[in-house]
Design a protein around this motif. Structure first.
Motif, mmCIF file in Angstrom:
data_model
loop_
_atom_site.group_PDB
_atom_site.id
_atom_site.type_symbol
_atom_site.label_atom_id
_atom_site.label_comp_id
_atom_site.label_asym_id
_atom_site.label_seq_id
_atom_site.Cartn_x
_atom_site.Cartn_y
_atom_site.Cartn_z
ATOM 1 N N GLY A 240 41.038 -11.639 -57.733
ATOM 2 C CA GLY A 240 40.418 -10.320 -57.628
ATOM 3 C C GLY A 240 40.170 -9.925 -56.178
ATOM 4 N N VAL A 241 39.676 -10.875 -55.383
ATOM 5 C CA VAL A 241 39.440 -10.596 -53.960
ATOM 6 C C VAL A 241 40.759 -10.305 -53.247
ATOM 7 C CG1 VAL A 241 38.643 -11.592 -51.783
ATOM 8 C CG2 VAL A 241 37.323 -11.961 -53.878
ATOM 9 N N ALA A 242 41.770 -11.133 -53.514
ATOM 10 C CA ALA A 242 43.072 -10.941 -52.882
ATOM 11 C C ALA A 242 43.683 -9.604 -53.290
ATOM 12 C CB ALA A 242 44.010 -12.085 -53.252
ATOM 13 N N LEU A 243 43.552 -9.247 -54.557
ATOM 14 C CA LEU A 243 44.106 -7.980 -55.035
ATOM 15 C C LEU A 243 43.416 -6.801 -54.360
ATOM 16 C CD1 LEU A 243 46.159 -6.789 -57.014
ATOM 17 C CD2 LEU A 243 44.355 -6.749 -58.745
ATOM 18 N N THR A 244 42.092 -6.898 -54.211
ATOM 19 C CA THR A 244 41.360 -5.826 -53.536
ATOM 20 C C THR A 244 41.831 -5.659 -52.097
ATOM 21 O OG1 THR A 244 39.390 -6.216 -54.896
ATOM 22 C CG2 THR A 244 39.075 -5.035 -52.836
ATOM 23 N N MET A 245 41.950 -6.769 -51.380
ATOM 24 C CA MET A 245 42.322 -6.704 -49.965
ATOM 25 C C MET A 245 43.761 -6.227 -49.778
ATOM 26 S SD MET A 245 40.430 -10.158 -48.587
ATOM 27 C CE MET A 245 40.575 -9.713 -46.860
ATOM 28 N N THR A 246 44.666 -6.644 -50.650
ATOM 29 C CA THR A 246 46.060 -6.233 -50.499
ATOM 30 C C THR A 246 46.262 -4.767 -50.891
ATOM 31 O OG1 THR A 246 46.519 -7.173 -52.701
ATOM 32 C CG2 THR A 246 47.016 -8.543 -50.781
ATOM 33 N N VAL A 247 45.569 -4.315 -51.932
ATOM 34 C CA VAL A 247 45.672 -2.906 -52.329
ATOM 35 C C VAL A 247 45.123 -1.998 -51.235
ATOM 36 C CG1 VAL A 247 44.769 -1.176 -53.929
ATOM 37 C CG2 VAL A 247 45.710 -3.303 -54.814
ATOM 38 N N VAL A 248 43.971 -2.368 -50.701
ATOM 39 C CA VAL A 248 43.389 -1.574 -49.607
ATOM 40 C C VAL A 248 44.312 -1.579 -48.395
ATOM 41 C CG1 VAL A 248 41.473 -1.460 -47.972
ATOM 42 C CG2 VAL A 248 41.022 -1.884 -50.390
ATOM 43 N N ALA A 249 44.912 -2.731 -48.093
ATOM 44 C CA ALA A 249 45.852 -2.810 -46.968
ATOM 45 C C ALA A 249 47.041 -1.884 -47.173
ATOM 46 C CB ALA A 249 46.326 -4.248 -46.786
ATOM 47 N N GLY A 250 47.535 -1.804 -48.410
ATOM 48 C CA GLY A 250 48.658 -0.919 -48.686
ATOM 49 C C GLY A 250 48.286 0.549 -48.553
ATOM 50 N N LEU A 251 47.085 0.912 -49.011
ATOM 51 C CA LEU A 251 46.662 2.310 -48.948
ATOM 52 C C LEU A 251 46.406 2.771 -47.514
ATOM 53 C CD1 LEU A 251 44.240 2.555 -52.008
ATOM 54 C CD2 LEU A 251 46.426 3.728 -51.735
ATOM 55 N N LYS A 252 45.853 1.895 -46.694
ATOM 56 C CA LYS A 252 45.468 2.311 -45.342
ATOM 57 C C LYS A 252 46.499 1.908 -44.278
ATOM 58 C CE LYS A 252 42.629 -1.712 -44.073
ATOM 59 N NZ LYS A 252 43.371 -2.009 -42.842
ATOM 60 N N THR A 253 47.693 1.572 -44.688
ATOM 61 C CA THR A 253 48.729 1.183 -43.734
ATOM 62 C C THR A 253 48.963 2.276 -42.697
ATOM 63 O OG1 THR A 253 49.867 -0.167 -45.384
ATOM 64 C CG2 THR A 253 51.150 0.526 -43.474
ATOM 65 N N PHE A 254 48.965 1.891 -41.452
ATOM 66 C CA PHE A 254 49.235 2.831 -40.364
ATOM 67 C C PHE A 254 49.949 2.147 -39.200
ATOM 68 C CE2 PHE A 254 47.864 4.268 -36.145
ATOM 69 C CZ PHE A 254 48.456 5.532 -36.112
ATOM 70 N N ASP A 255 49.342 1.070 -38.691
ATOM 71 C CA ASP A 255 49.794 0.488 -37.429
ATOM 72 C C ASP A 255 51.227 -0.014 -37.479
ATOM 73 O OD1 ASP A 255 48.986 -1.407 -39.233
ATOM 74 O OD2 ASP A 255 47.522 -2.372 -37.912
ATOM 75 N N ILE A 256 51.595 -0.738 -38.536
ATOM 76 C CA ILE A 256 52.944 -1.303 -38.581
ATOM 77 C C ILE A 256 53.998 -0.201 -38.713
ATOM 78 C CG2 ILE A 256 53.015 -1.634 -41.096
ATOM 79 C CD1 ILE A 256 54.354 -4.042 -38.399
ATOM 80 N N VAL A 257 53.670 0.869 -39.457
ATOM 81 C CA VAL A 257 54.598 1.999 -39.581
ATOM 82 C C VAL A 257 54.697 2.747 -38.254
ATOM 83 C CG1 VAL A 257 55.012 4.191 -40.759
ATOM 84 C CG2 VAL A 257 54.159 2.235 -42.049
ATOM 85 N N PHE A 258 53.568 2.926 -37.590
ATOM 86 C CA PHE A 258 53.559 3.633 -36.306
ATOM 87 C C PHE A 258 54.386 2.889 -35.269
ATOM 88 C CE2 PHE A 258 51.733 4.613 -32.146
ATOM 89 C CZ PHE A 258 51.721 6.004 -32.172
ATOM 90 N N VAL A 259 54.271 1.565 -35.245
ATOM 91 C CA VAL A 259 55.004 0.778 -34.255
ATOM 92 C C VAL A 259 56.491 0.753 -34.558
ATOM 93 C CG1 VAL A 259 55.322 -1.550 -33.330
ATOM 94 C CG2 VAL A 259 53.024 -0.652 -33.675
ATOM 95 N N LEU A 260 56.859 0.645 -35.845
ATOM 96 C CA LEU A 260 58.257 0.429 -36.204
ATOM 97 C C LEU A 260 59.068 1.708 -36.347
ATOM 98 C CD1 LEU A 260 57.894 -2.429 -38.829
ATOM 99 C CD2 LEU A 260 59.006 -2.603 -36.603
ATOM 100 N N THR A 261 58.554 2.697 -37.068
ATOM 101 C CA THR A 261 59.395 3.836 -37.446
ATOM 102 C C THR A 261 58.801 5.198 -37.128
ATOM 103 O OG1 THR A 261 58.442 3.964 -39.671
ATOM 104 C CG2 THR A 261 60.329 2.490 -39.366
ATOM 105 N N ARG A 262 57.495 5.289 -36.870
ATOM 106 C CA ARG A 262 56.814 6.587 -36.688
ATOM 107 C C ARG A 262 57.047 7.502 -37.890
ATOM 108 N NH1 ARG A 262 55.106 7.599 -31.301
ATOM 109 N NH2 ARG A 262 54.755 5.556 -30.362
#
Length: 295
Positions: free
Chosen positions: A220-242
């Motif tokens: 449950g903890v892992a699922l919460t953290m991974t889902v939140v990470a997916g929703l708030k993704t910014f930095d890796i997309v900004f660095v790689l593809t804009r």
């Protein structure tokens, strides 16, 4: 005795409140109040410099009718799906192997798997940008084994750019889920494993009947953290593809950034932030309730 116990309980509660109060004040000052101001600004047409103009729900109506906004959240949903499955499945398998089988150098392997968690996202982005390049190691390896037709500029391909970014994010999260699950397995009662072996359970059946049910909270903890990470993704997309190629990797966080600092539409950016926050809170509460119900 009952009165004495009640008095002690109230005293313990007051002590707990005294400990919690400073953290609550800091949270309200640095998270609660800025969020309320963001909600307020989402009802204004504001460029960040001049006087804002109240517009009511216009920013929300504009976003909900914008195909680009829907596309950004569809991309985020795909990232959530990948982030919530690949790291958790890999983390469970790694934890099961490292805790149930004697492996030489297990500490070294665990540290290596966890390493992406402590690396800067910018560094990770630069490394994978090189690996995904047309003449990078991935394409060179594919060419070496006769798969030249599969080689492509991964981050510039309209079909594979988003999966390529999702793979990097999932790879970075595997170490986090591994640590959670290894710690959870080590807390399980060893008598449960002994009983399963006495009943003739093999390693696979032991995993599904003992290990997996015992890790409900950690999952449950892992699922919460991974889902939140997916929703708030910014930095890796900004660095790689804009957000490119085109808008194939545009996500809500990047759209928020572009609207606020590129287009000067701070009110719409605040509306995106509010919607994203509501989704994150909703996903967190839903996962917590599902995990509690299963427990």
């Amino acid at each position: 005795m009952a009165r004495g116990g009640s008095a002690r309980s109230r005293a313990n509660q007051r002590v707990a409140y005294l400990y919690i109060a400073p953290a609550l004040v800091v949270f309200l000052a640095f998270a609660g109040l800025p969020f309320l101001q963001t909600v307020q600004l989402s009802f204004f047409d504001w460029d960040g410099i001049t006087q804002g103009t109240p517009t009511g729900l216009a920013n929300y109506r504009t976003l909900l009718g914008d195909p680009l906004f829907a596309s950004a959240f569809a991309h985020a949903a795909f990232l959530v799906l990948v982030f919530a499955t690949v790291p958790i499945v890999c983390g469970l398998l790694i934890a099961a192997v490292f805790t149930r089988f004697p492996i030489r150098g297990a500490t070294f392997f665990r540290a290596t798997i966890y390493l992406p968690q402590v690396m800067s996202t910018v560094v990770v982005g630069v490394i994978w940008n090189w690996m995904y390049a047309t003449d990078g190691p991935i394409n060179q390896l594919l060419s070496a084994v006769g798969l030249d037709a599969v080689a492509r500029p991964w981050l510039g391909d309209f079909t594979f750019a988003l999966p390529a970014v999702a793979f990097i994010g999932a790879w970075m999260l595997i170490g986090l889920t591994m640590v959670l699950f290894v710690a959870g397995v080590q807390q399980l009662d060893t008598q449960l494993f002994d009983a399963a072996q006495v009943d003739g359970a093999g390693r696979i059946r032991e995993f599904f009947t003992v290990t997996l049910p015992g890790l409900r909270y950690e999952i449950g903890v892992a699922l919460t953290m991974t889902v939140v990470a997916g929703l708030k993704t910014f930095d890796i997309v900004f660095v790689l593809t804009r957000g490119g190629p085109g808008t194939q990797t545009l996500v809500p966080g990047l759209m928020l950034y572009n609207r606020a600092f590129g287009d000067g539409r701070v009110g719409q950016a605040c509306a995106i932030a509010v919607i994203l926050t509501v989704l994150v809170l909703g996903a967190t509460v839903l996962i917590d309730r599902l995990a509690s119900r299963e427990a």
